[in-house]
Design a protein around this motif. Structure first.
Motif, mmCIF file in Angstrom:
data_model
loop_
_atom_site.group_PDB
_atom_site.id
_atom_site.type_symbol
_atom_site.label_atom_id
_atom_site.label_comp_id
_atom_site.label_asym_id
_atom_site.label_seq_id
_atom_site.Cartn_x
_atom_site.Cartn_y
_atom_site.Cartn_z
ATOM 1 N N GLU A 54 -7.065 0.376 6.891
ATOM 2 C CA GLU A 54 -6.161 1.039 7.856
ATOM 3 C C GLU A 54 -6.578 0.600 9.253
ATOM 4 O OE1 GLU A 54 -3.431 3.629 7.976
ATOM 5 O OE2 GLU A 54 -3.711 2.580 9.874
ATOM 6 N N ASP A 55 -5.625 0.112 10.025
ATOM 7 C CA ASP A 55 -5.973 -0.399 11.348
ATOM 8 C C ASP A 55 -5.849 0.646 12.462
ATOM 9 O OD1 ASP A 55 -3.156 -0.630 10.852
ATOM 10 O OD2 ASP A 55 -2.986 -1.723 12.738
ATOM 11 N N GLU A 56 -5.241 1.794 12.160
ATOM 12 C CA GLU A 56 -5.201 2.848 13.183
ATOM 13 C C GLU A 56 -6.545 3.564 13.171
ATOM 14 O OE1 GLU A 56 -1.672 5.436 12.808
ATOM 15 O OE2 GLU A 56 -0.740 3.685 11.868
ATOM 16 N N ASP A 114 -2.982 0.782 4.052
ATOM 17 C CA ASP A 114 -1.900 0.840 5.026
ATOM 18 C C ASP A 114 -0.943 -0.321 4.784
ATOM 19 O OD1 ASP A 114 -0.403 1.424 7.304
ATOM 20 O OD2 ASP A 114 -1.706 0.236 8.597
ATOM 21 N N MET A 144 1.163 -1.659 7.079
ATOM 22 C CA MET A 144 1.286 -2.560 8.230
ATOM 23 C C MET A 144 -0.101 -2.836 8.811
ATOM 24 S SD MET A 144 4.579 -3.101 8.746
ATOM 25 C CE MET A 144 5.086 -3.245 10.463
ATOM 26 N N LEU A 145 -0.637 -3.981 8.503
ATOM 27 C CA LEU A 145 -1.961 -4.365 8.991
ATOM 28 C C LEU A 145 -1.808 -5.549 9.941
ATOM 29 C CD1 LEU A 145 -3.739 -4.048 5.541
ATOM 30 C CD2 LEU A 145 -4.236 -2.649 7.569
ATOM 31 N N LYS A 196 3.452 8.597 6.276
ATOM 32 C CA LYS A 196 2.861 9.095 7.527
ATOM 33 C C LYS A 196 3.912 9.839 8.335
ATOM 34 C CE LYS A 196 -0.228 5.123 8.045
ATOM 35 N NZ LYS A 196 -0.519 3.954 8.888
HETATM 36 CA CA CA Z 1 -0.959 0.008 10.554
#
Ligand code: CA
Length: 229
Positions: free
Chosen positions: A8-10, A52, A54-55, A104
């Motif tokens: 997860e990039d957030e 996730d 969207m990475l 989310k």
């Molecule tokens: Ca993301």
């Protein structure tokens, strides 16, 4: 302790997940990029991946596909973390192989319930699968008589393979030397219980770090641990 890998990039969300998963008894690893996630997953096979969609470097779908294409991680369940409006049907399609998804923003409690449900399903499926067995670092293919530890194939004799599967099938239960002689060697006369000790010692050496799964029960015999450490 079940191991969960969060890709997860957030950063804020990753930290919330780390905190809550750890509090719920999970060992947590975090990757903020897909490539790092795949590397971590192959270094130490997780019990569950939260992924996730969207990475920054790879689409989550691509990461999921790679996990499912690799023999070592093929059976690791994946829960996709998606944003509203993304193509959820495609994400959880059988083609991709993801096991579940949450949209989310999700509540941590909901995610934990999903995670526990997926882990229960996976454990049940593994236990009822007579051909392929996964147990911690150990993987067995009964049909092909092949065994791997951390993806490295072992060179086991037919007898060692039988000894290993016997212990594995009766894990968490002590097997006396006499019982093992009967069931693995199939004879009771010409071999002594020392033979069992010799073979268990050799099997442990070949198993490497998975050798610790076989415990000696002093004065009685051997036991394969009930759950991988
Ligand atoms: Ca993301």
């Amino acid at each position: 302790m079940p191991r969960v890998l969060v890709i997860e990039d957030e950063g804020d969300l990753a930290e919330v997940l780390r905190y809550n998963l750890a509090a719920a008894g999970f060992e947590v690893a975090i990757a903020s990029r897909g490539a790092d996630g795949l590397r971590l997953a192959s270094e130490r096979i997780p019990d569950l991946v939260l992924l996730d969609l969207m990475l920054p470097d790879l689409p989550g779908t691509e990461v999921c596909r790679s996990l499912k294409a690799d023999a070592r991680t093929r059976r690791v369940p994946v829960i996709m973390l998606t944003a509203r409006g993304e193509e959820i049907d495609r994400v959880v399609g059988f083609e991709l192989g993801a096991d579940d998804y949450v949209v989310k923003p999700f509540s941590v409690r909901e995610l934990l319930l999903r995670a526990q449900a997926v882990l229960r399903r996976t454990a049940a499926a593994t236990a009822s699968d007579p051909v392929l067995v996964e147990f911690g670092a150990l993987r067995l293919d009964r049909a092909a008589h092949r065994a791997w530890v951390d993806g490295r194939e072992l060179e086991l004799t037919a007898l060692e393979f039988r000894l290993l599967t016997t212990l594995l099938d009766r894990r968490d239960r002590v097997q006396t030397r006499a019982r093992l002689l009967d069931d693995v060697w199939g004879i009771t006369a010409d071999v002594t219980t020392r033979t069992v000790d010799t073979h268990v010692k050799r099997l442990r050496e070949k198993l490497g770090r998975a050798g610790d799964y076989i415990e000696t029960v002093r004065g009685v015999g051997y036991r394969l641990v009930g759950a991988p450490p």
